[in-house]
Write a protein that holds these residues in place. Structure first.
Motif, short mmCIF file in Angstrom:
data_model
loop_
_atom_site.label_atom_id
_atom_site.label_comp_id
_atom_site.label_asym_id
_atom_site.label_seq_id
_atom_site.Cartn_x
_atom_site.Cartn_y
_atom_site.Cartn_z
N GLY A 41 0.80 -1.16 0.08
CA GLY A 41 -0.13 -0.15 -0.19
C GLY A 41 0.81 1.24 0.07
N VAL A 42 1.88 1.23 0.80
CA VAL A 42 2.99 2.49 0.77
C VAL A 42 3.70 2.55 -0.68
CG1 VAL A 42 5.00 3.33 1.61
CG2 VAL A 42 3.33 2.42 3.26
N LEU A 43 4.11 1.56 -1.23
CA LEU A 43 4.57 1.50 -2.63
C LEU A 43 3.30 2.01 -3.75
CD1 LEU A 43 6.39 -1.77 -2.79
CD2 LEU A 43 7.34 0.55 -2.67
N PHE A 44 2.19 1.60 -3.54
CA PHE A 44 1.31 2.07 -4.35
C PHE A 44 1.00 3.50 -4.09
CE2 PHE A 44 -3.09 3.14 -5.60
CZ PHE A 44 -3.35 3.01 -6.90
N GLU A 45 0.93 3.98 -2.92
CA GLU A 45 0.82 5.56 -2.37
C GLU A 45 1.61 6.30 -3.05
OE1 GLU A 45 0.03 8.28 1.33
OE2 GLU A 45 1.58 6.72 1.70
N VAL A 46 3.33 5.77 -3.02
CA VAL A 46 4.38 6.59 -4.01
C VAL A 46 3.94 6.55 -5.33
CG1 VAL A 46 6.79 6.29 -4.23
CG2 VAL A 46 5.78 5.96 -1.93
N LEU A 47 3.53 5.66 -5.99
CA LEU A 47 3.49 5.44 -7.51
C LEU A 47 2.19 6.49 -7.74
CD1 LEU A 47 3.54 3.83 -9.95
CD2 LEU A 47 1.80 2.36 -9.43
N TRP A 48 1.28 6.55 -7.09
CA TRP A 48 0.10 7.52 -7.18
C TRP A 48 0.70 8.66 -7.12
CZ3 TRP A 48 -4.43 6.25 -9.36
CH2 TRP A 48 -5.29 7.47 -9.46
N GLN A 49 1.31 9.06 -6.36
CA GLN A 49 1.62 10.43 -6.06
C GLN A 49 2.73 10.86 -7.02
OE1 GLN A 49 3.29 10.46 -1.92
NE2 GLN A 49 1.28 10.98 -1.00
N GLU A 50 3.42 9.98 -7.46
CA GLU A 50 4.31 10.37 -8.56
C GLU A 50 3.99 10.32 -10.07
OE1 GLU A 50 7.38 11.64 -8.21
OE2 GLU A 50 7.00 11.71 -5.79
N ALA A 51 2.86 9.76 -10.11
CA ALA A 51 2.03 9.42 -11.67
C ALA A 51 1.44 10.85 -12.08
CB ALA A 51 0.76 8.57 -11.31
N SER A 52 1.54 11.01 -13.65
CA SER A 52 0.90 11.99 -14.07
C SER A 52 -0.87 11.68 -14.05
CB SER A 52 1.42 12.10 -15.58
OG SER A 52 1.08 11.03 -16.13
N GLU A 53 -1.41 12.42 -14.53
CA GLU A 53 -3.16 12.23 -14.67
C GLU A 53 -3.20 11.31 -15.64
OE1 GLU A 53 -5.53 13.52 -12.70
OE2 GLU A 53 -3.99 14.19 -11.74
N ASN A 54 -2.39 11.16 -16.84
CA ASN A 54 -2.58 10.16 -18.02
C ASN A 54 -2.14 8.57 -17.28
OD1 ASN A 54 -3.46 11.76 -19.90
ND2 ASN A 54 -1.46 11.74 -20.64
N GLU A 55 -1.12 8.49 -16.56
CA GLU A 55 -0.64 7.46 -15.74
C GLU A 55 -1.89 6.96 -14.80
OE1 GLU A 55 4.18 7.70 -15.96
OE2 GLU A 55 3.14 9.04 -14.49
N LYS A 56 -2.15 8.06 -13.87
CA LYS A 56 -3.29 7.70 -13.03
C LYS A 56 -4.47 6.94 -13.76
CE LYS A 56 -2.13 10.98 -9.49
NZ LYS A 56 -2.49 12.46 -8.89
N ASN A 57 -4.70 7.65 -14.79
CA ASN A 57 -5.80 7.16 -15.53
C ASN A 57 -5.65 5.56 -16.11
OD1 ASN A 57 -7.78 8.96 -15.40
ND2 ASN A 57 -6.96 10.22 -17.18
#
Length: 73
Positions: A41-57
């Protein structure tokens, strides 16, 4: 006792290269142990915070597709 799990996970993996991060992720998934879920979950949080809007989609689309086989019919 106050324990900062998020901080401990970040501290434990800071400085890891891609191969080490992949090993950590695969080990957590393959072990199937519930105690590994907060770290993922912590790794996912880092991924999400660093992702662009396109990457989040893309992440959301991948999650949606991956969860479809788990839907009750």
């Amino acid at each position: 006792m106050d324990f900062n799990l998020r901080g401990a996970v970040i501290q434990n993996i800071t400085g890891h290269n891609q191969e080490q991060l992949e090993h950590t992720i695969l080990d957590a998934i393959q072990s199937g142990e519930e105690k590994m879920l907060p770290g993922l979950g912590v790794l996912f949080e880092v991924l999400w915070q660093e992702a662009s809007e396109n990457e989040k989609n893309e992440i959301l689309e991948t999650l949606e597709q991956g969860l479809k086989p788990h839907q009750q019919q």
